[in-house]
Design an enzyme around this catalytic site. Sequence first.
Site, short mmCIF file in Angstrom:
data_model
loop_
_atom_site.label_atom_id
_atom_site.label_comp_id
_atom_site.label_asym_id
_atom_site.label_seq_id
_atom_site.Cartn_x
_atom_site.Cartn_y
_atom_site.Cartn_z
N GLY A 11 1.11 -1.24 -0.12
CA GLY A 11 0.04 -0.17 -0.30
C GLY A 11 0.77 1.61 0.08
N ASP A 12 0.15 2.45 -0.04
CA ASP A 12 0.58 3.63 -0.15
C ASP A 12 1.86 3.83 -1.59
OD1 ASP A 12 -0.94 4.31 1.64
OD2 ASP A 12 0.95 3.28 3.42
N GLU A 13 1.56 3.17 -2.73
CA GLU A 13 2.61 3.24 -3.42
C GLU A 13 2.64 4.53 -4.45
OE1 GLU A 13 -0.08 0.56 -3.52
OE2 GLU A 13 1.67 -1.65 -2.94
N LYS A 15 -0.51 5.49 -5.94
CA LYS A 15 -1.35 4.87 -6.85
C LYS A 15 -3.00 6.29 -7.18
CE LYS A 15 -3.43 2.05 -4.16
NZ LYS A 15 -2.59 1.68 -2.73
N GLY A 39 -6.25 6.18 1.80
CA GLY A 39 -6.19 7.35 1.78
C GLY A 39 -4.53 7.73 0.56
N HIS A 40 -5.41 8.82 -0.19
CA HIS A 40 -4.70 8.95 -1.34
C HIS A 40 -4.65 10.17 -1.60
CE1 HIS A 40 -6.31 5.21 -3.85
NE2 HIS A 40 -5.61 5.16 -3.65
N GLN A 222 -5.11 -0.35 -0.66
CA GLN A 222 -3.83 -0.86 0.46
C GLN A 222 -3.31 -1.51 -1.41
OE1 GLN A 222 -7.44 -1.45 1.38
NE2 GLN A 222 -7.10 0.41 2.39
N ARG A 303 6.01 5.73 8.38
CA ARG A 303 5.85 4.41 7.26
C ARG A 303 7.01 3.44 7.65
NH1 ARG A 303 3.28 7.37 2.45
NH2 ARG A 303 0.97 7.45 3.01
N GLY A 414 8.15 12.58 -7.93
CA GLY A 414 8.25 14.73 -7.05
C GLY A 414 6.77 14.13 -7.00
P1 IMP Z 1 -7.24 -2.82 8.44
O1 IMP Z 1 -7.21 -2.38 6.97
O2 IMP Z 1 -7.35 -1.03 9.39
O3 IMP Z 1 -7.74 -3.50 9.20
O4 IMP Z 1 -5.45 -2.34 8.46
C1 IMP Z 1 -4.90 -3.74 8.68
C2 IMP Z 1 -3.32 -3.59 8.07
O5 IMP Z 1 -3.52 -2.88 6.49
C3 IMP Z 1 -2.83 -2.79 8.91
O6 IMP Z 1 -1.39 -2.97 9.14
C4 IMP Z 1 -2.57 -1.06 8.42
O7 IMP Z 1 -1.58 -0.20 8.17
C5 IMP Z 1 -2.68 -2.20 7.09
N1 IMP Z 1 -3.51 -1.10 6.11
C6 IMP Z 1 -4.78 -0.40 5.75
N2 IMP Z 1 -5.32 0.50 5.13
C7 IMP Z 1 -3.76 0.64 4.27
C8 IMP Z 1 -3.14 1.76 3.34
O8 IMP Z 1 -4.08 2.16 2.85
N3 IMP Z 1 -2.39 2.12 2.85
C9 IMP Z 1 -1.05 1.63 4.21
N4 IMP Z 1 -1.79 0.52 4.92
C10 IMP Z 1 -2.80 0.13 4.98
#
Ligand code: IMP
Length: 438
Positions: A11-13, A15, A39-40, A222, A303, A414
């Site tokens: 996640g958080d790449e 996108k 979160g985008h 994610q 992170r 960037g």
């Molecule tokens: P949950 O989705 O809130 O149940 O969290 C499960 C795991 O997924 C945790 O390690 C969160 O930090 C991670 N996670 C959930 N959504 C994101 C995202 O959008 N980006 C990065 N990590 C995420």
Amino acid sequence: MNIVIVGAQWGDEGKGKVIDVLTEDMDILVRYQGGNNAGHTVVVDGREFIFHLIPSGLLHPGKIGLLGNGVVIDPEVLLAEMDRLRARGVIVEEAVKVSDQAHVIFPYHKRLDLAREAFLPGRLGTTGRGIGPCYMDKIARVGIRIADLAHADVLAERIERNLAEKMPLLRAWHDTEPLDRDALLAQYLEYGRRLAPHVVNGVQFLREALGSGKRLLFEGAQGTMLDIDHGTYPYVTSSNATAGGACTGTGVPPTAIDRVLGVVKAYTTRVGEGPLPTEFGPDLMERIRAKGKEFGATTGRPRRCGWFDAIVARHAVWVNGCDAVAVTKLDVLDELDPIRICTGYRAADGRLLEYFPSELKTLHGCEPVYETLPGWKADTGAAERYEDLPQGARAYLRRLEDLIGVPICLVSTGSKREQAFKTEGWARRLTRKNAITA
Ligand code: IMP
């Protein structure tokens, strides 16, 4: 052309940025899983926008965003995001559609999420948004869907049943605050009333859209390694973040999907608990976190950062069927020298693994095997094309391409909209014309 965009790491790449570049050619932007755990972040004209539920591409005028049946929706968050879009001049009534089959997050979901994390051993580091408990209800067949918010009798009965089940559990986990059925009913009926103009039969809506030649962009939230099946279980989220989720989470058949685009950061990050084999030591961690502004868009948590892991990326390319990948945040590596890439894992018994192990016990015994490349020690932020990149940066990208087996089609250097350029891989893999002749 219908495209799925997926995160190919944890996640958080970035996108949101890639989606923003692609959106111009698309008509409907579709979320298919997850909820406001995502979160985008998109920066337009120097202003930063963070979206949790609504597809970020709606900042482009005239686009429609749909939250598919696979999404879990916190109505309070959704309504607040719609207000923010309204303030930007978007005609939200036309732009935002919500599947009547999507499941709804209730306060007890959030409280169960937080109480479990606080009370039980084996913390996952969830976002605390009630995502897991809401999906649990969906699978247990006691969930409440968007369509139910329009029927007071159905809603009352379901809330009652859920409170009977959840309150004893919450109390056992030391959360003793009461929840009033009637207050909850009134609040969610009101949410239902406000959401009603947006509610559609999602399957039918997309079927008609495809029938009239509309182009769909599916936004995975994610990333692959957080996928409930293909990620680092149990340190994952509760939905299928991989490309297959685009079908189950919307009702669009696999045969309607033309391309899958994976997104990777030029290095690796993850938030929350769980394995990150290439994690940096404290000094590099600090440096890259600061340079890459690596703090969660949803929770603000720092992170964890590490070297690029080709094993992870290759796994993602396979399970998603990526035609190409976009590489983001290359500029964050500008000052590093040397730069490492993980090309395999050395297992405790000496074997070299070239694939991601299924269970964490094996993974814990593994040491990453690295390849070292010289850094380029130059600013990449102003590059407008691949050829503008320093030779070392091009060598790094070429090596990533070799290791992951598909072309790099887009490079971002960037956070600004203009700091991204398409490469030759774009034409090779992401246009229909080339696909037919390839
Ligand atoms: P949950 O989705 O809130 O149940 O969290 C499960 C795991 O997924 C945790 O390690 C969160 O930090 C991670 N996670 C959930 N959504 C994101 C995202 O959008 N980006 C990065 N990590 C995420």
